[in-house]
Structures are given as C-alpha cells and as structure tokens.
Design a protein around this motif. Structure first.
Motif, short mmCIF file in Angstrom:
data_model
loop_
_atom_site.label_atom_id
_atom_site.label_comp_id
_atom_site.label_asym_id
_atom_site.label_seq_id
_atom_site.Cartn_x
_atom_site.Cartn_y
_atom_site.Cartn_z
N ASP A 77 1.61 28.96 -17.39
CA ASP A 77 2.56 27.85 -17.50
C ASP A 77 2.39 26.90 -16.32
OD1 ASP A 77 3.65 28.89 -19.90
OD2 ASP A 77 4.89 30.28 -18.75
N GLN A 78 3.39 26.06 -16.11
CA GLN A 78 3.28 25.00 -15.12
C GLN A 78 3.05 25.52 -13.71
OE1 GLN A 78 5.57 21.30 -15.55
NE2 GLN A 78 6.59 21.85 -13.64
N ASN A 79 3.70 26.63 -13.34
CA ASN A 79 3.53 27.16 -12.00
C ASN A 79 2.08 27.57 -11.75
OD1 ASN A 79 5.43 27.24 -9.91
ND2 ASN A 79 5.37 29.48 -9.83
N GLY A 80 1.41 28.04 -12.80
CA GLY A 80 0.00 28.38 -12.67
C GLY A 80 -0.86 27.17 -12.38
N ARG A 104 -5.72 32.08 -19.60
CA ARG A 104 -5.91 30.65 -19.39
C ARG A 104 -5.24 29.83 -20.49
NH1 ARG A 104 -11.80 29.60 -16.63
NH2 ARG A 104 -11.80 31.44 -15.28
N SER A 105 -4.57 28.80 -20.05
CA SER A 105 -3.87 27.93 -20.99
C SER A 105 -4.85 27.01 -21.69
CB SER A 105 -2.83 27.09 -20.23
OG SER A 105 -2.29 26.09 -21.06
N PRO A 106 -4.63 26.74 -23.00
CA PRO A 106 -5.47 25.76 -23.71
C PRO A 106 -5.11 24.32 -23.36
CG PRO A 106 -3.76 26.59 -25.17
CD PRO A 106 -3.65 27.37 -23.90
N ASN A 107 -4.03 24.14 -22.58
CA ASN A 107 -3.60 22.80 -22.20
C ASN A 107 -4.69 22.09 -21.41
OD1 ASN A 107 -2.26 20.93 -20.04
ND2 ASN A 107 -0.71 21.13 -21.64
N SER A 108 -4.94 20.83 -21.74
CA SER A 108 -6.04 20.09 -21.11
C SER A 108 -5.85 19.95 -19.60
CB SER A 108 -6.19 18.71 -21.76
OG SER A 108 -5.01 17.95 -21.60
N LEU A 109 -4.61 19.84 -19.15
CA LEU A 109 -4.35 19.71 -17.73
C LEU A 109 -4.78 20.97 -16.99
CD1 LEU A 109 -3.25 18.17 -15.32
CD2 LEU A 109 -0.95 18.96 -15.93
N LEU A 141 -3.90 37.11 2.40
CA LEU A 141 -2.61 36.92 1.75
C LEU A 141 -2.80 36.65 0.27
CD1 LEU A 141 -1.48 33.40 1.73
CD2 LEU A 141 -2.78 33.93 3.77
N VAL A 142 -1.71 36.77 -0.48
CA VAL A 142 -1.70 36.53 -1.92
C VAL A 142 -0.75 35.38 -2.21
CG1 VAL A 142 -1.11 37.47 -4.19
CG2 VAL A 142 -2.22 38.93 -2.49
N VAL A 143 -1.19 34.43 -3.04
CA VAL A 143 -0.32 33.35 -3.49
C VAL A 143 0.15 33.67 -4.91
CG1 VAL A 143 -0.18 30.90 -4.06
CG2 VAL A 143 -1.46 31.63 -2.04
N ASP A 144 1.44 33.77 -5.06
CA ASP A 144 2.07 34.10 -6.34
C ASP A 144 2.42 32.81 -7.08
OD1 ASP A 144 3.90 34.84 -8.37
OD2 ASP A 144 5.54 35.02 -6.92
N ALA A 145 1.58 32.45 -8.04
CA ALA A 145 1.84 31.30 -8.93
C ALA A 145 1.86 31.79 -10.37
CB ALA A 145 0.77 30.22 -8.74
N VAL A 146 2.44 32.97 -10.56
CA VAL A 146 2.39 33.65 -11.86
C VAL A 146 3.45 33.12 -12.82
CG1 VAL A 146 2.36 35.87 -13.04
CG2 VAL A 146 1.52 35.71 -10.69
N LEU A 147 4.71 33.26 -12.44
CA LEU A 147 5.82 32.84 -13.30
C LEU A 147 6.69 31.84 -12.54
CD1 LEU A 147 6.91 36.39 -14.59
CD2 LEU A 147 5.22 34.84 -15.60
N GLY A 148 7.14 30.80 -13.23
CA GLY A 148 7.97 29.78 -12.59
C GLY A 148 9.31 29.64 -13.28
N PRO A 149 10.09 28.65 -12.87
CA PRO A 149 11.40 28.42 -13.48
C PRO A 149 11.32 28.15 -14.98
CG PRO A 149 11.18 27.15 -11.46
CD PRO A 149 9.83 27.71 -11.77
#
Length: 246
Positions: A77-80, A104-109, A141-149
């Motif tokens: 999603d967006q956070n990713g 992986r998202s199919p979204n072009s962005l 370190l690990v950056v958590d961009a897994v799940l967002g609001p």
C-alpha cells in the motif's frame, strides 16, 4: 528567571494535535484534490523526509562505516511506496539499503518507484531474513514500511503476519514510517512491534500519543491553511530542515 522569546513561544504553544484515521483520510484527500499535490510528489516528499530523519537518528558516523546497511521492508500500500522512496534517498545519502518487497503492487506509481530503486543498484531480497540472519548479515537497522494508516488490520494476511512476528523479535533498531506496522491508527498497540524511532508523516497519529522512543515529524511542506484547519500546532522546524524531533 527571564525566558527567551523562543522559550516563551514554546511555553505558550498549544500541544501538538494527533490525528484520527478519519482526519488522516480527509487531510490527504484535500492535499490531492484542493491543493493539487500529485501522489508521486507527495510520496517523494515524504520518502525524502523519512531518509533525512534516519540520517539524524542514525548518522553514518554511528554505524559500521564499511557497511552502513539498512533493510527496508515495504508493503503493497501507500506506506510501502514511501518506503521505496526512502530507500532510494538513503542510497543518495551513502547508506547501503536493501529492500524486501514481498507483495509488489500492480499500481504504476509503485512500479515506477521500484524501477528507480533498481536503477540505483539497490538489491531486492526474495525472502525476509530470520531474526538470527538479520544480526549475522550485519544490518544496522530495519525500516518498517509494511503497514500504514490506510491498511485495514482485519484484512492483513500472509506474508505480512509472519513479517510482523519476525519484527517483534528483532534486536536491532527498527524505524517505523508513519505508524508502527500492526498498530491501530486511533489507539496504541500493546502487542505490536516496538520501534526505536517513529517518523510521523504530515502529522502524528493518535496511536503515537504514548510513544516513548525517538519521534520525528515530517510535515513542514503542509500548506498553512491545512495546518490551521486541523489545528496541528506543530513545532517550528529548525533552519531549513524538513523534519523536526517531537
């Protein structure tokens, strides 16, 4: 004792407003429609700010100078998408990011940001290292961009449930983007992951009210009318910085 002008302003400032999920959706909708921010523009601004915050929390001088490695874990999603932009900017800042992006998202962005990372020679893992491997592979370190609001927690399935389980046991520092993955936007989690650093995007969310780690805000770009409407009461950003420590 006489207070300086800055100290007087700090004491008189209303407390920082923490957004509900409803407010998060409304603010983003206004930015995209009324203020004509493009979504790629927004993701880039936020991804760059996250990378800057990481350089402040973990400067190169504090990491292994030979291998200042960062594992960035991105959701669909967006956070990713913000995580992908963050990884690319970390590479520009001379860190050594690796991305794990299992769905992986199919979204072009998302696809565009993925290609941009690949063109920067950022490797993509096909599997998430175990807790032991994370340490032995010398990630700093690990950056958590897994799940967002934007993520509905009730709909979270594999591989993300396993990712969250691994992150709960990780001993190296975790940096969460916007909210710690697995937390409800409107209330703090009691059994979710426990990041060392949280980077709130635009404004902090209600779940972060009791966060005890290092907390950065990436929201300097917000139009003044938006800040006033939502009564954000954000602190002043120092100098030309795009982030501020809360």
């Amino acid at each position: 004792m006489n207070l300086s002008a800055a100290e007087q302003e700090c004491e008189s400032r209303e407390p920082q407003h923490y957004l509900s999920k409803e407010e998060v959706v409304a603010m983003e909708t206004e930015l995209l429609s009324d203020y004509r921010f493009g979504r790629p523009q927004l993701m880039e601004i936020l991804g760059h700010a996250c990378a800057v915050a990481i350089t402040k929390a973990f400067p190169l001088s504090s990491l292994d100078k030979r291998q200042p490695t960062v594992l960035v874990i991105c959701g669909p999603d967006q956070n990713g998408c913000v995580g992908l932009a963050c990884a690319r900017n970390l590479r520009v800042f001379e860190y050594i990011p690796t991305v794990f992006y299992p769905k992986r998202s199919p979204n072009s962005l998302h696809q565009d940001f993925t290609v941009q990372c690949e063109k920067m020679d950022i490797p993509f893992l096909s599997y998430l290292p175990t807790e032991v491997q994370l340490i032995n592979d010398a990630y700093n370190l690990v950056v958590d961009a897994v799940l967002g609001p934007e993520t509905e927690l009730a709909a979270v399935r594999e591989p993300f449930t396993s990712i969250l389980t691994t992150l709960r046991g990780v001993k190296i520092p975790i940096v969460s983007l916007d909210i710690p993955s697995g937390w409800d936007v409107d209330e703090a989690s009691v059994d979710g992951i426990n990041p060392a650093v949280l980077i709130s995007l635009m404004a902090p969310k209600k779940c972060a009210c009791g966060f005890l780690g290092t907390h950065f805000l990436a929201g300097r770009f917000l139009p003044y009318d938006i800040q006033k409407k939502y009564e954000l009461n954000s602190p002043r950003f120092p100098g030309t910085d795009c982030v501020v420590k809360l």
